[in-house]
Write a protein that holds these residues in place. Sequence first.
Motif, PDB file in Angstrom:
ATOM      1  N   PHE A   6       0.827  -1.195   0.000  1.00  0.00           N
ATOM      2  CA  PHE A   6       0.000   0.000   0.000  1.00  0.00           C
ATOM      3  C   PHE A   6       0.874   1.263   0.000  1.00  0.00           C
ATOM      4  O   PHE A   6       1.917   1.312   0.647  1.00  0.00           O
ATOM      5  CB  PHE A   6      -0.917   0.025   1.220  1.00  0.00           C
ATOM      6  CG  PHE A   6      -1.935  -1.076   1.234  1.00  0.00           C
ATOM      7  CD1 PHE A   6      -3.014  -1.048   0.372  1.00  0.00           C
ATOM      8  CD2 PHE A   6      -1.818  -2.151   2.102  1.00  0.00           C
ATOM      9  CE1 PHE A   6      -3.958  -2.056   0.374  1.00  0.00           C
ATOM     10  CE2 PHE A   6      -2.749  -3.169   2.124  1.00  0.00           C
ATOM     11  CZ  PHE A   6      -3.829  -3.124   1.249  1.00  0.00           C
ATOM     12  N   GLY A   7       0.407   2.280  -0.733  1.00  0.00           N
ATOM     13  CA  GLY A   7       1.065   3.586  -0.690  1.00  0.00           C
ATOM     14  C   GLY A   7       2.457   3.607  -1.280  1.00  0.00           C
ATOM     15  O   GLY A   7       3.316   4.341  -0.811  1.00  0.00           O
ATOM     16  N   ARG A   8       2.694   2.855  -2.341  1.00  0.00           N
ATOM     17  CA  ARG A   8       4.050   2.819  -2.904  1.00  0.00           C
ATOM     18  C   ARG A   8       4.447   4.165  -3.496  1.00  0.00           C
ATOM     19  O   ARG A   8       5.620   4.564  -3.404  1.00  0.00           O
ATOM     20  CB  ARG A   8       4.164   1.712  -3.956  1.00  0.00           C
ATOM     21  CG  ARG A   8       3.255   1.860  -5.162  1.00  0.00           C
ATOM     22  CD  ARG A   8       3.441   0.699  -6.142  1.00  0.00           C
ATOM     23  NE  ARG A   8       3.001  -0.560  -5.540  1.00  0.00           N
ATOM     24  CZ  ARG A   8       3.325  -1.755  -6.029  1.00  0.00           C
ATOM     25  NH1 ARG A   8       4.106  -1.840  -7.080  1.00  0.00           N
ATOM     26  NH2 ARG A   8       2.855  -2.843  -5.462  1.00  0.00           N
ATOM     27  N   HIS A   9       3.495   4.877  -4.092  1.00  0.00           N
ATOM     28  CA  HIS A   9       3.808   6.199  -4.645  1.00  0.00           C
ATOM     29  C   HIS A   9       4.011   7.225  -3.535  1.00  0.00           C
ATOM     30  O   HIS A   9       4.886   8.090  -3.622  1.00  0.00           O
ATOM     31  CB  HIS A   9       2.698   6.650  -5.586  1.00  0.00           C
ATOM     32  CG  HIS A   9       2.579   5.808  -6.815  1.00  0.00           C
ATOM     33  ND1 HIS A   9       1.820   4.655  -6.857  1.00  0.00           N
ATOM     34  CD2 HIS A   9       3.136   5.930  -8.043  1.00  0.00           C
ATOM     35  CE1 HIS A   9       1.904   4.108  -8.058  1.00  0.00           C
ATOM     36  NE2 HIS A   9       2.689   4.854  -8.801  1.00  0.00           N
ATOM     37  N   GLN A  10       3.214   7.131  -2.480  1.00  0.00           N
ATOM     38  CA  GLN A  10       3.406   8.023  -1.342  1.00  0.00           C
ATOM     39  C   GLN A  10       4.772   7.776  -0.682  1.00  0.00           C
ATOM     40  O   GLN A  10       5.465   8.725  -0.290  1.00  0.00           O
ATOM     41  CB  GLN A  10       2.287   7.835  -0.322  1.00  0.00           C
ATOM     42  CG  GLN A  10       0.939   8.390  -0.749  1.00  0.00           C
ATOM     43  CD  GLN A  10       0.171   7.473  -1.701  1.00  0.00           C
ATOM     44  OE1 GLN A  10       0.656   6.404  -2.080  1.00  0.00           O
ATOM     45  NE2 GLN A  10      -1.030   7.881  -2.082  1.00  0.00           N
ATOM     46  N   LEU A  31       9.982   1.180  -4.954  1.00  0.00           N
ATOM     47  CA  LEU A  31       9.211   0.376  -5.904  1.00  0.00           C
ATOM     48  C   LEU A  31       8.816   1.162  -7.140  1.00  0.00           C
ATOM     49  O   LEU A  31       8.591   0.589  -8.209  1.00  0.00           O
ATOM     50  CB  LEU A  31       7.964  -0.195  -5.221  1.00  0.00           C
ATOM     51  CG  LEU A  31       8.214  -1.229  -4.121  1.00  0.00           C
ATOM     52  CD1 LEU A  31       6.897  -1.693  -3.521  1.00  0.00           C
ATOM     53  CD2 LEU A  31       8.999  -2.415  -4.655  1.00  0.00           C
ATOM     54  N   VAL A  32       8.678   2.481  -7.006  1.00  0.00           N
ATOM     55  CA  VAL A  32       8.355   3.337  -8.146  1.00  0.00           C
ATOM     56  C   VAL A  32       9.239   4.573  -8.073  1.00  0.00           C
ATOM     57  O   VAL A  32       9.787   4.914  -7.028  1.00  0.00           O
ATOM     58  CB  VAL A  32       6.866   3.761  -8.164  1.00  0.00           C
ATOM     59  CG1 VAL A  32       5.951   2.554  -8.298  1.00  0.00           C
ATOM     60  CG2 VAL A  32       6.502   4.552  -6.905  1.00  0.00           C
ATOM     61  N   GLY A  42      -4.148   8.997  -7.219  1.00  0.00           N
ATOM     62  CA  GLY A  42      -4.497   9.479  -8.551  1.00  0.00           C
ATOM     63  C   GLY A  42      -3.731  10.736  -8.925  1.00  0.00           C
ATOM     64  O   GLY A  42      -3.248  10.882 -10.058  1.00  0.00           O
ATOM     65  N   PHE A  43      -3.603  11.651  -7.975  1.00  0.00           N
ATOM     66  CA  PHE A  43      -2.861  12.888  -8.230  1.00  0.00           C
ATOM     67  C   PHE A  43      -1.391  12.587  -8.502  1.00  0.00           C
ATOM     68  O   PHE A  43      -0.778  13.160  -9.412  1.00  0.00           O
ATOM     69  CB  PHE A  43      -3.003  13.823  -7.036  1.00  0.00           C
ATOM     70  CG  PHE A  43      -2.106  15.033  -7.090  1.00  0.00           C
ATOM     71  CD1 PHE A  43      -2.442  16.111  -7.886  1.00  0.00           C
ATOM     72  CD2 PHE A  43      -0.930  15.076  -6.352  1.00  0.00           C
ATOM     73  CE1 PHE A  43      -1.616  17.220  -7.956  1.00  0.00           C
ATOM     74  CE2 PHE A  43      -0.105  16.180  -6.416  1.00  0.00           C
ATOM     75  CZ  PHE A  43      -0.449  17.258  -7.215  1.00  0.00           C
ATOM     76  N   LEU A  44      -0.801  11.674  -7.711  1.00  0.00           N
ATOM     77  CA  LEU A  44       0.608  11.328  -7.896  1.00  0.00           C
ATOM     78  C   LEU A  44       0.842  10.656  -9.248  1.00  0.00           C
ATOM     79  O   LEU A  44       1.859  10.903  -9.899  1.00  0.00           O
ATOM     80  CB  LEU A  44       1.069  10.415  -6.769  1.00  0.00           C
ATOM     81  CG  LEU A  44       1.162  11.072  -5.382  1.00  0.00           C
ATOM     82  CD1 LEU A  44       1.486  10.032  -4.316  1.00  0.00           C
ATOM     83  CD2 LEU A  44       2.222  12.175  -5.376  1.00  0.00           C
ATOM     84  N   LEU A  45      -0.088   9.805  -9.672  1.00  0.00           N
ATOM     85  CA  LEU A  45       0.053   9.157 -10.968  1.00  0.00           C
ATOM     86  C   LEU A  45      -0.010  10.180 -12.104  1.00  0.00           C
ATOM     87  O   LEU A  45       0.761  10.102 -13.063  1.00  0.00           O
ATOM     88  CB  LEU A  45      -1.034   8.098 -11.150  1.00  0.00           C
ATOM     89  CG  LEU A  45      -0.900   6.838 -10.287  1.00  0.00           C
ATOM     90  CD1 LEU A  45      -2.117   5.942 -10.452  1.00  0.00           C
ATOM     91  CD2 LEU A  45       0.372   6.080 -10.643  1.00  0.00           C
TER      92      LEU A  45
END
Length: 318
Positions: free
Chosen positions: A18-22, A145-146, A300-303
């Motif tokens: 969970f929360g890989r972009h965060q 991870l990203v 969604g915003f981060l993507l």
Amino acid sequence: MPPTRFERFFDAFTGTVFGRHQAAVVRIGFGLAWLGFLLREWPHRRVLYGDRSPWSAELSDGLLSATHAFTVLSWSDGRLWFETLYHLGIAAAVLMVLGWRTRATAVLFAVTVLSLQNRNVLVGDGGDNVVHLMAMYLVLVRSGLVWSLDARRRARRAAAAPAGEVRAVADALATMLHNCGMVIIAAQVVLIYSTAGWYKVQGSRWQDGTALHYPLHLDYFTPWPELSALLGSSLLITFVLSYGTVVLQVAFPFTLVNRRLKNVLLALMIAEHSAIAVVLGLPFFSLAMIAADLVFLPTGFLLRLGAVRLPAGWRRST
């Protein structure tokens, strides 16, 4: 027989990151904050943390014996040892931003942060405390991870053979640690704002709306004297900013149940910290707080942000 609610939760907690972009933006934010601080203080590094510091090695050792704080600088008071650690800190911050070997780099990052800050606890501000805490929490999370060199390397690698049982168990444990770490980071941010807001409520200067009047008239917090004088001369502006700060900090934890309201307050707090960086001359405090706030940004915003800003190779790794 369909799985129970606990079984579904356990499967998600051990199998879904969970929360890989965060985690990635928090990693980048704190890497930038620590890197900027170390580079700014590079000419003064020996006075702050090294052999020329008024807070001598003997005084530091005396305090460390009472607090039991960790610092590898207590192992030797030689200049070479200090210079090595300081420049390793710069290297670790750069690698955190780039996301290279993030597991090992996060450990090195935490060691340098804790070692330098615990060598001289008399310098720094609240932003240093946030970096101190988050450096330890970032060891737990899978922040590469990203948006990292690690992710690019994995994306270019050919399809791997199916993982064995030992690897599968290790991956599940790493995922659980990551999810726990993300919960801890989010809880820490909530705790920071909750305690700061409720302590302000009890202060007489915050109650009468004059709290911000005083730092705007201190030379130490006025990098732009004309701007500070303009803001500090208006009772209405200082009143609104003082009360607005308290309302934002007290209300933020309660807005987490409403996504839209949370996003609005998050944007306001990021704007507030940006203003603090400019008006009060506290850029690294503000950057540390903004980096901590990013854990609540919507995926969604981060993507969308990543699709616009990142190079094509990095976009493939998201």
